[in-house]
Design an enzyme around this catalytic site. Structure first.
Site, mmCIF file in Angstrom:
data_model
loop_
_atom_site.group_PDB
_atom_site.id
_atom_site.type_symbol
_atom_site.label_atom_id
_atom_site.label_comp_id
_atom_site.label_asym_id
_atom_site.label_seq_id
_atom_site.Cartn_x
_atom_site.Cartn_y
_atom_site.Cartn_z
ATOM 1 N N HIS A 106 2.757 22.482 10.807
ATOM 2 C CA HIS A 106 2.886 22.182 12.230
ATOM 3 C C HIS A 106 4.161 22.783 12.800
ATOM 4 O O HIS A 106 5.086 23.155 12.065
ATOM 5 C CB HIS A 106 2.833 20.673 12.497
ATOM 6 C CG HIS A 106 3.857 19.877 11.754
ATOM 7 N ND1 HIS A 106 3.750 19.567 10.418
ATOM 8 C CD2 HIS A 106 5.023 19.303 12.161
ATOM 9 C CE1 HIS A 106 4.787 18.842 10.033
ATOM 10 N NE2 HIS A 106 5.576 18.678 11.085
ATOM 11 N N ARG B 79 8.604 8.857 13.566
ATOM 12 C CA ARG B 79 7.650 9.313 12.550
ATOM 13 C C ARG B 79 7.745 8.503 11.275
ATOM 14 O O ARG B 79 8.829 8.276 10.746
ATOM 15 C CB ARG B 79 7.904 10.788 12.221
ATOM 16 C CG ARG B 79 6.802 11.430 11.388
ATOM 17 C CD ARG B 79 7.173 12.834 10.982
ATOM 18 N NE ARG B 79 7.882 12.860 9.715
ATOM 19 C CZ ARG B 79 8.531 13.910 9.238
ATOM 20 N NH1 ARG B 79 8.597 15.022 9.947
ATOM 21 N NH2 ARG B 79 9.138 13.856 8.068
ATOM 22 N N HIS C 58 6.116 24.474 9.464
ATOM 23 C CA HIS C 58 6.537 23.828 8.226
ATOM 24 C C HIS C 58 5.531 22.758 7.791
ATOM 25 O O HIS C 58 4.710 22.285 8.569
ATOM 26 C CB HIS C 58 7.923 23.195 8.370
ATOM 27 C CG HIS C 58 8.022 22.131 9.420
ATOM 28 N ND1 HIS C 58 8.010 22.399 10.769
ATOM 29 C CD2 HIS C 58 8.143 20.782 9.319
ATOM 30 C CE1 HIS C 58 8.114 21.277 11.458
ATOM 31 N NE2 HIS C 58 8.189 20.268 10.602
ATOM 32 N N ASP D 55 5.921 19.041 5.854
ATOM 33 C CA ASP D 55 7.042 18.115 5.689
ATOM 34 C C ASP D 55 7.359 17.836 4.222
ATOM 35 O O ASP D 55 6.478 17.687 3.384
ATOM 36 C CB ASP D 55 6.743 16.799 6.421
ATOM 37 C CG ASP D 55 6.809 16.969 7.927
ATOM 38 O OD1 ASP D 55 7.719 17.663 8.402
ATOM 39 O OD2 ASP D 55 5.946 16.413 8.623
#
Length: 270
Positions: free
Chosen positions: A246, A261, A91, A93
């Site tokens: 990723h 994150r 995907h 983000d």
């Protein structure tokens, strides 16, 4: 780390570079060149992590993940025996927003003794390998992206999950992005669809859309385009979300893994 993607930056303490613009510019340059950069043995407080990310742009607060206390900009990715990993798919983000992420800075707070690697793949390489007729065809197309393809009551682990999802229905309608995006800095073209959030290609029949998307999704995991990172505690990964996808491998479950994150808001894809 490979001829295509990934680099480690050594001999730097990110907790001490917050007021050094020349260092920040060099980090940004390395990010653009290598697409994902890694820093070993960092010791940042959550506030330092957030403030470091802010040097590269405004930060996004994720609607479906928990966050560090009093810091909605720092989302928590925490899995253990009570909660299975749910990021084990390719995907990019927050492509379900009008302005997907410029980049993300992921901090390894707690790592299992075995497993839990993350892979990144270069979408420049995926695009470059296409034939000229396919490049020309894809450059005319746009695709719909929606949070609802991935987030639902099964995998949103919040006490108010239903309320969050209902709110998102009103505030996060599907968005349209080009299938082939031009990077705003390098001006290189890249593939900009992902299996997690891309729902359909505009203007094609359902059968045509599904066939084409399945083909494009299959291009991501070619080994020549990827880098696999073996985490250690206090590692930091900083990736260019515009030019990569990723995949967080979920092979460590039921052992515990905690990451934090910060997501830097980008611009509208063109």
């Amino acid at each position: 780390l490979t001829t295509v993607i990934g680099a480690i930056i050594h001999n730097i303490d990110l907790s001490k570079v917050l007021d050094k613009p020349n260092i920040i510019q060099q980090i940004e340059h390395a990010l653009i060149k290598h697409q994902v950069i890694f820093f070993r043995n960092q010791h940042l407080t959550p506030k330092q992590h957030r403030d470091f990310a802010r040097l590269f742009g405004d930060l996004h607060s994720h609607p479906f993940y928990s966050h560090v206390q009093d810091m909605p900009e720092l989302m928590v990715l925490e899995y253990d025996s009570d909660r299975k990993p749910n990021n084990d798919h390719w995907h990019t983000d927050i492509t379900f927003t009008e302005k997907p992420a410029l980049g993300c800075i992921l901090y390894a707070r707690e790592i299992p003794s075995v497993g839990g690697d993350t892979l990144w793949s270069s979408m420049y390489s995926a695009y470059d390998a296409l034939s000229l007729p396919m490049k020309n065809f894809l450059s005319t197309l746009s695709a719909e992206h929606s949070y609802a393809k991935n987030f639902n009551l099964t995998n949103v682990h919040l006490p108010d999950a239903k309320e969050k999802l209902d709110k998102a229905t009103q505030e996060l309608p599907p968005v349209i992005h080009p299938v082939i995006r031009t990077h705003p800095i390098t001006k290189r073209k890249l593939l900009f669809v992902n299996i997690t959030f891309t729902t359909r290609i505009i203007g094609l029949s359902e059968v045509e859309s599904d066939m084409l998307l399945n083909y494009l999704f299959s291009l991501v995991n070619k080994p020549e385009y990827t880098i696999r990172w073996h985490w250690k505690e206090n590692d930091i990964a900083f990736w260019d979300n515009r030019s990569t996808q990723h995949y967080a491998i979920g092979d460590y479950w039921p052992n515990r893994r905690r990451m934090e994150r910060a997501t830097i808001i980008g611009d509208r894809p063109i």
